[in-house]
Scaffold this active site. Structure first.
Site, PDB file in Angstrom:
ATOM      1  N   SER A 154     -73.152  -6.999  28.066  1.00 36.51           N
ATOM      2  CA  SER A 154     -72.760  -6.035  29.093  1.00 36.51           C
ATOM      3  C   SER A 154     -72.515  -4.676  28.462  1.00 36.51           C
ATOM      4  O   SER A 154     -72.086  -4.569  27.315  1.00 36.51           O
ATOM      5  CB  SER A 154     -71.514  -6.507  29.834  1.00 36.51           C
ATOM      6  OG  SER A 154     -70.345  -6.090  29.144  1.00 36.51           O
ATOM      7  N   LYS A 155     -72.811  -3.664  29.246  1.00 32.12           N
ATOM      8  CA  LYS A 155     -72.665  -2.293  28.764  1.00 32.12           C
ATOM      9  C   LYS A 155     -71.209  -2.001  28.391  1.00 32.12           C
ATOM     10  O   LYS A 155     -70.935  -1.391  27.366  1.00 32.12           O
ATOM     11  CB  LYS A 155     -73.109  -1.331  29.873  1.00 32.12           C
ATOM     12  CG  LYS A 155     -72.898   0.123  29.515  1.00 32.12           C
ATOM     13  CD  LYS A 155     -74.201   0.852  29.461  1.00 32.12           C
ATOM     14  CE  LYS A 155     -73.992   2.335  29.266  1.00 32.12           C
ATOM     15  NZ  LYS A 155     -75.248   3.040  29.146  1.00 32.12           N
ATOM     16  N   ARG A 156     -70.309  -2.475  29.247  1.00 32.90           N
ATOM     17  CA  ARG A 156     -68.898  -2.173  29.010  1.00 32.90           C
ATOM     18  C   ARG A 156     -68.440  -2.762  27.675  1.00 32.90           C
ATOM     19  O   ARG A 156     -67.744  -2.120  26.897  1.00 32.90           O
ATOM     20  CB  ARG A 156     -68.070  -2.767  30.156  1.00 32.90           C
ATOM     21  CG  ARG A 156     -66.640  -2.307  30.228  1.00 32.90           C
ATOM     22  CD  ARG A 156     -65.937  -2.926  31.443  1.00 32.90           C
ATOM     23  NE  ARG A 156     -66.267  -4.341  31.637  1.00 32.90           N
ATOM     24  CZ  ARG A 156     -65.756  -5.341  30.926  1.00 32.90           C
ATOM     25  NH1 ARG A 156     -64.885  -5.091  29.960  1.00 32.90           N
ATOM     26  NH2 ARG A 156     -66.096  -6.594  31.162  1.00 32.90           N
TER      27      ARG A 156
ATOM     28  N   GLY B 233     -71.908  -1.810  24.774  1.00 30.71           N
ATOM     29  CA  GLY B 233     -72.400  -0.450  24.596  1.00 30.71           C
ATOM     30  C   GLY B 233     -73.900  -0.321  24.760  1.00 30.71           C
ATOM     31  O   GLY B 233     -74.533  -1.112  25.464  1.00 30.71           O
TER      32      GLY B 233
ATOM     33  N   PHE C 227     -78.185   1.338  34.796  1.00 35.07           N
ATOM     34  CA  PHE C 227     -79.374   1.587  33.964  1.00 35.07           C
ATOM     35  C   PHE C 227     -80.204   0.301  33.866  1.00 35.07           C
ATOM     36  O   PHE C 227     -79.724  -0.777  34.234  1.00 35.07           O
ATOM     37  CB  PHE C 227     -78.913   2.009  32.578  1.00 35.07           C
ATOM     38  CG  PHE C 227     -78.030   0.940  32.015  1.00 35.07           C
ATOM     39  CD1 PHE C 227     -78.571  -0.036  31.206  1.00 35.07           C
ATOM     40  CD2 PHE C 227     -76.698   0.835  32.375  1.00 35.07           C
ATOM     41  CE1 PHE C 227     -77.807  -1.081  30.758  1.00 35.07           C
ATOM     42  CE2 PHE C 227     -75.919  -0.222  31.931  1.00 35.07           C
ATOM     43  CZ  PHE C 227     -76.489  -1.161  31.122  1.00 35.07           C
TER      44      PHE C 227
END
Ligand code: GLU
Length: 495
Positions: free
Chosen positions: A249-251, A254, A21
């Site tokens: 980071s997304k991980r 979120g 994304f």
């Protein structure tokens, strides 16, 4: 810098890889490039770095375009790296012809035994760098697969240098740089090659990108020079980090790292852009809230800081139950609230209407236009219209505590009398601000209570809570029928 003309008309690019994304850090990179181009009368280029077929996804391409479209800044030229493979191979061939690259027929390398750099890093596969040109050509002609590697100068104590627009003079010993690949063994160009070939072909004058690419730049300088180009001016941007200093980071963090989270929560693109600009850049004018034009006017690379920029949020991991105060930086919320207040009512109205309808409520543009001024000062995010003004949208109010109906220094009996009198008075009052104001104040006087003691039970009866927009405007929008019906529903609660 290449010449006076590129100084005057820089060409910059935003080059996302569509492997996820649109990250807020990437959005900031886009914005800084765009501001640099606009400030200097230059050209903004969007280049999709889509050569990694295994990791690219259509969903990611879509997310990038959606995010950029929402920012609404635009760009002047657009390219897809995957359509430019021939150009990349041409550059590889030119470097090979000059003897500055070589074929590696054992491209897979593993194991400590091959570590040989000054820092114990892997540098090259023994035997490959020294293959004679004849043997190399013969094995290639026979169809043996190979990776094409850059022949990094060895043993001369030579340093690779560049002057970064943000981090200053940079130097790295060539002996610490491995013979990196230009072409993979499947014949595809690597990021390093494709990026440099495109940057050279598109006459990019300034490469403005994340600090995580700083170390790649030594390789890029080698490629540009080997191919006979003067390297562009580089400027690396400080990383965005969480309050605990970890890279966003997304991980780990979120939805807070995704541009669409801001869009869907009801940020205005202008406020979001403004917020991102303040992450790692200190404007000379020391102002925080700026319009797009002001940002263009004052933007300069000199104001970019070297220290990582902290995005303040509560570290909520990937929970979905997070509230805006958990996941958004207070400064972002403040900027958004301020920006909402500067919007003309009809503009704000046209942004709120789809949110209200999208939540399943029936709403006319005319009614929304009446509600908009009542919520403008009370929302920080566009979506908060749904909680701040819910009583305008619902047929039935959500249950509320009847004690709320009781005015200060009063009791349930006073609330009852106030509501009963309000019913009578309101049934014959015109539902316009002044007549409502006049008759309800007069009613309070008749009952011998304070105006506030009259208003509070009415406000809670029609809105379901004390904290609500100004009463007369609210009643005017709700209309007589709804107002009287809600007072009727409140009265039994005071029994
Ligand atoms: N495709 C690279 C990335 O997304 C681009 C880096 C660059 O700007 O050269 O990180």
């Amino acid at each position: 810098m290449n010449s006076t003309s590129t100084l005057r008309h820089p060409r910059v690019r935003f080059a996302p890889s569509p492997t996820g994304f649109l990250h807020v850090g990437s959005a900031r990179t886009f914005i800084f490039n765009w501001l640099y181009a606009r400030h200097n009368g230059g050209t903004m280029i969007l280049r999709l770095d889509d050569t990694d077929v295994e990791r690219n996804t259509d969903a990611s391409v879509q997310s990038i375009f959606e995010g950029l479209k929402w920012l609404n800044l635009g760009w002047d030229e657009e390219y897809k790296q995957s359509e430019r493979g021939a150009l990349h191979r041409q550059m590889a061939e030119a470097i090979l012809q000059k003897g500055l690259a070589y074929r590696d027929f054992t491209p897979a390398h593993t194991g400590d035994s091959e570590k040989s750099g000054a820092q114990g890093t892997w540098l090259f596969n023994p035997g490959m760098r020294e293959l004679s040109r004849e043997e190399s050509d013969r094995r290639a002609a026979a169809g043996e697969p190979f990776a094409l590697r850059f022949r990094v100068p060895r043993g001369a104590g030579q340093a690779v240098r560049f002057n970064d627009g943000v981090y200053g003079e940079q130097a790295k010993q060539a002996d610490d740089i491995e013979d990196f690949a230009l072409l993979r063994s499947d014949g595809n160009p690597t990021y390093h090659l494709a990026s440099c070939a495109d940057d050279a072909d598109l006459a990019i004058s300034h490469i403005i990108r994340g600090q995580d690419h700083l170390n790649n730049t030594f390789k890029h300088v080698l490629i540009f020079e080997a191919a006979g180009f003067k390297p562009p001016q580089f400027a690396h941007l400080p990383l965005l980090v969480a309050p605990d200093g970890t890279k966003l980071s997304k991980r780990r963090h979120g939805p807070v790292v995704s541009v669409t989270t801001y869009r869907d929560a009801g940020f205005l693109p202008q406020a979001f852009i403004n917020f991102l600009c303040l992450l790692g850049w200190s404007p000379k004018n020391d102002r925080e809230q700026m319009s797009r034009d002001e940002l263009v006017q004052v933007f300069s690379l000199e104001g970019i800081n070297r220290a990582n920029a902290v995005v303040n949020f509560k570290d909520v991991g990937t929970t979905t139950a997070a509230t805006p105060d958990d996941i958004f930086d207070p400064k972002a919320l403040w900027l958004n609230a301020e920006t909402i207040r500067t919007l003309p009512i009809d503009d704000l109205c046209s942004r709120l209407l789809p949110i209200v309808r999208g939540a399943g409520f029936t709403m006319t543009p005319a009614k929304m236009l009446q509600i908009t001024p009542l919520v403008r000062e009370r929302i920080r995010l566009l979506r908060e219209v749904l909680t701040v003004a819910d009583f305008f949208f619902v047929d039935q109010l959500a249950p509320y505590d009847p004690a709320e109906l009781v005015p200060q220094k009063g009791d349930a009996a006073m609330a009852r009398r106030a509501l009963e009198r309000a019913k009578e008075v309101l049934s014959t009052t015109e539902f316009k601000h002044d007549p409502l104001d006049h008759s309800l104040r007069a009613a309070a006087q008749e009952l011998g209570i304070k105006a506030g003691q009259m208003f509070q039970p009415i406000r809670v009866a029609v809105c379901g809570r004390k904290n609500a927009p100004p009463l007369f405007e609210t009643l005017e929008v709700l209309g007589k029928e709804t107002t009287l019906a809600r007072i009727d529903q409140a009265l039994p609660k005071l029994a």
